[in-house]
Design a protein around this motif. Structure first.
Motif, PDB file in Angstrom:
ATOM      1  N   ASP A 217       0.836  -1.206   0.000  1.00 22.14           N
ATOM      2  CA  ASP A 217       0.000   0.000   0.000  1.00 22.14           C
ATOM      3  C   ASP A 217       0.873   1.261   0.000  1.00 22.14           C
ATOM      4  OD1 ASP A 217      -1.569   2.245   1.565  1.00 22.14           O
ATOM      5  OD2 ASP A 217      -3.092   0.862   0.832  1.00 22.14           O
ATOM      6  N   ASP A 245      -7.666  -6.310  -3.547  1.00 23.39           N
ATOM      7  CA  ASP A 245      -8.200  -5.354  -2.568  1.00 23.39           C
ATOM      8  C   ASP A 245      -7.508  -3.995  -2.691  1.00 23.39           C
ATOM      9  OD1 ASP A 245      -9.891  -7.292  -1.614  1.00 23.39           O
ATOM     10  OD2 ASP A 245      -8.685  -7.769   0.165  1.00 23.39           O
ATOM     11  N   GLU A 248      -8.961  -2.186  -5.599  1.00 21.08           N
ATOM     12  CA  GLU A 248     -10.318  -1.727  -5.292  1.00 21.08           C
ATOM     13  C   GLU A 248     -10.292  -0.515  -4.352  1.00 21.08           C
ATOM     14  OE1 GLU A 248     -14.468  -3.621  -3.554  1.00 21.08           O
ATOM     15  OE2 GLU A 248     -12.885  -4.975  -4.238  1.00 21.08           O
ATOM     16  N   ARG A 249      -9.376  -0.564  -3.389  1.00 22.72           N
ATOM     17  CA  ARG A 249      -9.286   0.510  -2.391  1.00 22.72           C
ATOM     18  C   ARG A 249      -8.990   1.852  -3.056  1.00 22.72           C
ATOM     19  NH1 ARG A 249      -6.570  -2.349   0.824  1.00 22.72           N
ATOM     20  NH2 ARG A 249      -4.417  -1.711   0.448  1.00 22.72           N
ATOM     21  N   TYR A 250      -8.208   1.811  -4.121  1.00 19.87           N
ATOM     22  CA  TYR A 250      -7.854   3.063  -4.803  1.00 19.87           C
ATOM     23  C   TYR A 250      -8.658   3.246  -6.099  1.00 19.87           C
ATOM     24  CZ  TYR A 250      -4.421   3.384  -1.176  1.00 19.87           C
ATOM     25  OH  TYR A 250      -3.834   3.468   0.072  1.00 19.87           O
ATOM     26  N   GLU A 251      -9.798   2.569  -6.155  1.00 21.27           N
ATOM     27  CA  GLU A 251     -10.794   2.748  -7.215  1.00 21.27           C
ATOM     28  C   GLU A 251     -10.241   2.471  -8.604  1.00 21.27           C
ATOM     29  OE1 GLU A 251     -12.924   6.418  -6.714  1.00 21.27           O
ATOM     30  OE2 GLU A 251     -13.432   5.970  -4.634  1.00 21.27           O
TER      31      GLU A 251
END
Length: 283
Positions: A217, A245, A248-251
């Motif tokens: 991350d 994930d 997805e978290r950062y679109e």
């Protein structure tokens, strides 16, 4: 008059043509990919010529003594269905005979690869979206460059079946406008690294390797922060749930997929720590 078809090793300028074709296919290569690709194996790029005109290409890159990777398999659209692509494929495969061979196959070619003996290892999913992150202020982030390269090279061996020193040296070398990289260093030891490069459209992050999801991350934000407000792409291996994930978290949303396939025994790679594939063309 009978047409003459000949396959031979590409020159560096002919590889530039193949990269241009890859762009036409929608593969979105990097703007400065030529030098690192060529350094991986200067003899590893083949081009087919019909009456002197280039019409097909393939890369058949030798890594170490036992591994190879197939990519850049393209036949110009107006010459498809005439056997030129198949002849080029056979020439590439012959160059890697006796090795375990990997490739990232686009969906519509996967059945053909199976017919040549390749077996599915896993899917890779290209994820893309606007970067809205800032590079974090973290003292454990070190810009990639010459001083840190030996440690990066050694760390990379966890993620690739054979040494790729010449390629990595060129791939990780910073270029002010087009390519940056960071390593995550804790107590003098590399725990992850990644590279971002400018492409025909937006930026691609690859590789992104990290020992933990938290480090991945931090590295993702360090890299994507170099392209804030612009599109970034990350090629995530589907078996790594943490990588999906992260996207997805950062679109980032799925754009397309490939199948990582192998002929011969699939290498034992650290997919659980692979958050972004280096490149679909070279592995």
């Amino acid at each position: 008059m009978t047409s003459q078809f000949e396959i031979r090793t590409m020159s560096k300028s002919e590889l530039a043509t193949a990269i241009e074709w890859a762009g036409n296919e929608g593969w979105n290569p990097g703007q400065e990919d030529l030098a690192p690709f060529f350094s991986a194996d200067p003899e590893g790029y083949l081009m087919g010529f019909l009456d002197g005109e280039p019409v097909t290409c393939i890369s058949a890159i030798r890594y170490g003594e036992t591994f190879g990777f197939i990519g850049f398999y393209i036949c110009k659209p107006e010459h498809r269905g005439k056997g030129y692509g198949w002849a080029t494929w056979q020439a590439g495969m012959a160059r890697l005979e006796g090795r375990t061979i990997g490739l990232d196959g686009v969906v519509d070619q996967q059945d053909n690869y199976r017919k040549s003996g390749f077996e599915l290892a896993h899917r890779n999913i290209r994820q893309g979206g606007l970067s809205m992150v800032d590079t974090p202020m973290d003292q454990r982030l070190a810009p990639l460059g010459q001083g840190i390269f030996p440690s990066v090279r050694d760390y990379d061996q966890n993620f690739f079946p054979a040494p790729r020193t010449d390629f990595l040296q060129a791939w990780t070398a910073p270029m002010v406008q087009t390519r940056r990289g960071f390593a995550f260093v804790n107590d003098g030891e590399i725990k992850g690294y990644g590279v971002i490069r400018l492409c025909g459209e937006g930026f691609k992050i690859g590789p992104l390797f990290a020992d933990t999801a938290e480090i991945a991350d931090i590295l993702f934000r360090a890299l994507a922060g170099q392209a804030k407000g612009q599109t970034v792409y990350l090629d995530t291996p589907e078996p790594n749930r943490d990588a999906l994930d992260l996207a997805e978290r950062y679109e980032l949303s799925p754009v397309f997929e490939t199948a990582r396939m192998y002929l011969g025994a699939a290498p034992d790679l650290s997919l659980g720590r692979t958050y972004g594939i280096t490149t679909f063309e070279l592995g």
